[in-house]
Design an enzyme around this catalytic site. Structure first.
Site, PDB file in Angstrom:
ATOM      1  CE  LYS A  78      29.589  17.836  16.035  1.00 19.05           C
ATOM      2  NZ  LYS A  78      28.814  16.736  15.395  1.00 19.05           N
ATOM      3  CB  SER A 153      26.541  15.385  18.450  1.00 17.80           C
ATOM      4  OG  SER A 153      27.089  15.290  17.147  1.00 17.80           O
ATOM      5  CB  SER A 177      25.179  14.789  14.662  1.00 17.88           C
ATOM      6  OG  SER A 177      25.130  14.000  15.814  1.00 17.88           O
TER       7      SER A 177
HETATM    8  N1  GLN Z   1      22.653  10.793  18.367  1.00 12.85           N
HETATM    9  C1  GLN Z   1      23.446   9.842  17.643  1.00 12.85           C
HETATM   10  C2  GLN Z   1      24.536   9.297  18.524  1.00 12.85           C
HETATM   11  O1  GLN Z   1      24.634   9.720  19.640  1.00 12.85           O
HETATM   12  C3  GLN Z   1      24.010  10.475  16.406  1.00 12.85           C
HETATM   13  C4  GLN Z   1      25.176  11.331  16.679  1.00 12.85           C
HETATM   14  C5  GLN Z   1      25.842  11.846  15.449  1.00 12.85           C
HETATM   15  O2  GLN Z   1      25.287  11.861  14.364  1.00 12.85           O
HETATM   16  N2  GLN Z   1      27.084  12.226  15.642  1.00 12.85           N
HETATM   17  O3  GLN Z   1      25.291   8.454  18.135  1.00 12.85           O
END
Ligand code: GLN
Length: 485
Positions: A78, A153, A177
């Site tokens: 990532k 994400s 994410s």
């Molecule tokens: N969807 C969640 C957010 O936008 C989790 C994102 C994540 O785990 N980085 O905060």
């Protein structure tokens, strides 16, 4: 079978037997990226020259008898992991030209193990999102259906595994994410316990929630990747000094007598019928393997999303203050003075979702609102944590859905942030509690999209959830289904 189709452990076996070289495997992966990524957009940066040089070094190391489980294996990261000499954007325009001078600890560990880094993967900007659509480098597509989101994400981490354009990947999980995109793309994804993996050199989103973990083709690969990156790091004061177990050795196939909790708050109306059906079938499969089920309650579940969106945004507003156009990242031209330069650089560099979060977080932390929002959220977080600890007095792990629905259509939720936030309703409580959880393929929707199940473990209970996930995987065929690209 094509080389790019091999799992990490299958490729490792072939490397060990000298049936293939790392250079051959890496070339096959690079060709696969070339053939698929214009459609999937899993990668932000591809590093073929560095990868082939690393593959040659891996082949020399293998010839000299230095093979470890990851030596010679093509992996991708990532774009939140800081990589020396390789552009690291975090999915944001503000870091669009940022070339870090150092490697994060997990990156250094992968390099030391002889893994071959083939590129940096797409993600929601600063890991804020559940769909991959907030990246400044364009949305990632779900390889199972290019009209659908892959989840987020860690959108590229899951999409690359589903597209078989990386053998294994790393993501991060602040509120789901890793697990949610793994579920939507038919991969295995594990969020380790807070403190299990170093975050030194991982661009911070919400520091009390962020963790690093693998996204892989199967549970064995997941265990191997976790073992390679876990462990104490003096450079991360939140990393815990506990020995790293041999996670692969925990995969015994045995779940007889394992007590699995079904939190009643996770099985209510609103759960998509395809998801519900997949979970029902999975529970029966576990019963057949000798696991026992107990209904449990996590009474503060309904407050988790609101609590998370106060704590995560508050921490983000502080963490993202460093992007000011001075030391690194985008700097606006033509500013009248210093304050104007800060303002313009941030206005030009950050996308809409990141700005929204910085504003919410700044508001929640401001004097007069701090007690009503941030402090209250911290108190509710403790209650949520206690719910889990109580449940773990009765059971070894919890079995739940990962996401309330299969992958949705690209564009479906972009204009409705609250709907987007609700996609993480079953994953967020785990982060607030600081514990570990895994997503493993458990079915397909009527429309042909993957559905995952989640196993939530006790703090540092990674071996138990890996063992339970592996036993399920071995008893079912879901991990053998592949996206047709
Ligand atoms: N969807 C969640 C957010 O936008 C989790 C994102 C994540 O785990 N980085 O905060």
């Amino acid at each position: 079978m094509e080389l790019f189709e091999l799992t990490l452990h299958e490729l490792h076996d072939k490397l060990a037997k000298r049936e293939v070289s790392s250079v051959e495997a890496t070339r096959a992966l690079l060709a696969r990226i070339e053939a698929t990524d214009s459609r999937v957009n899993a990668y932000i940066t591809i590093t073929p020259d560095e990868a082939l040089a690393a593959a040659e070094a891996a082949d020399r190391r293998i010839a000299a008898g230095g093979l470890t489980p990851l030596t010679g294996v093509p992996v991708a990261l990532k774009d939140i992991f800081v990589t020396r000499g390789i552009r690291t954007t975090c999915g944001s325009k503000i870091l669009g030209n940022f070339i870090p001078p150092y490697d994060g600890t997990v990156v250094a560990k992968l390099r030391e193990a002889g893994a071959v880094i083939v590129g940096k993967l797409n993600q929601d900007e600063f890991a804020m999102g559940s769909s991959g659509e907030s990246s400044a480098f364009g949305a990632t597509k779900n390889p199972w259906n290019l009209a659908c989101i892959p989840g987020g994400s860690s959108s590229g981490s899951a999409a690359a595994i589903a597209a078989r354009s990386a053998t294994a990947t790393l993501g991060t999980d602040t509120g789901g994410s890793i697990r949610q995109p793994a579920s939507h793309c038919g991969c295995v994804g594990l969020r380790p316990t807070y403190g299990r993996v170093s975050r030194y050199g991982v661009i911070a989103y919400a520091s009390s929630l962020d963790q690093v973990g693998p996204v892989t083709r199967d549970v064995t690969d997941c265990a191997l990747m976790l073992g390679a990156v876990a462990g104490h790091d003096p450079l991360d004061s939140t990393s815990i000094d506990l020995p790293v177990p041999d996670y692969a050795a925990a995969l015994t196939g045995q779940v007889k007598g394992l007590r699995l909790g079904l939190p009643k708050e996770y099985y209510r109306e609103g759960l998509d019928p395809d998801v519900k059906r997949a979970l029902d079938v999975a529970i029966e499969a576990y019963r057949g393997l000798g696991a026992e089920f107990v209904e449990v309650s996590l009474p503060h579940t309904d407050y988790a999303v609101a609590t998370y969106y106060l704590i995560a945004t508050a921490e983000a507003s502080s963490n993202l203050a460093r992007y000011d156009g001075v030391r690194f990242g985008h700097r606006a031209d033509g500013a009248a003075n210093l304050i104007d330069m800060f303002r313009r650089s941030r206005a030009e560099g950050f996308g809409a979702e990141v700005k929204r979060r910085i504003m919410i977080g700044t508001y929640a932390l401001s004097s007069g609102y701090y007690d009503a929002y941030y402090l209250k959220a911290q108190k509710v977080r403790t209650l949520i944590m206690q719910d889990f600890m109580k449940a773990f007095e009765q059971v070894d792990a919890l079995l739940t859905p990962v996401a309330p629905t299969p992958a949705f259509k690209i564009g479906e939720k972009v204009d409705d942030p609250l709907q987007m936030y609700l996609s993480d309703i079953f994953t967020i409580p785990v982060n607030l509690a600081g514990t570990c959880a895994i997503s493993v393929p458990a079915g397909m929707s009527a429309a042909g999209l993957p559905i995952g199940l989640q196993l939530i473990g006790r703090p540092f209970g990674e071996e138990t959830i890996l063992r339970a996930a592996h036993a399920f995987e071995q008893a079912t065929e879901w991990h053998r289904h592949t996206a047709q690209l």
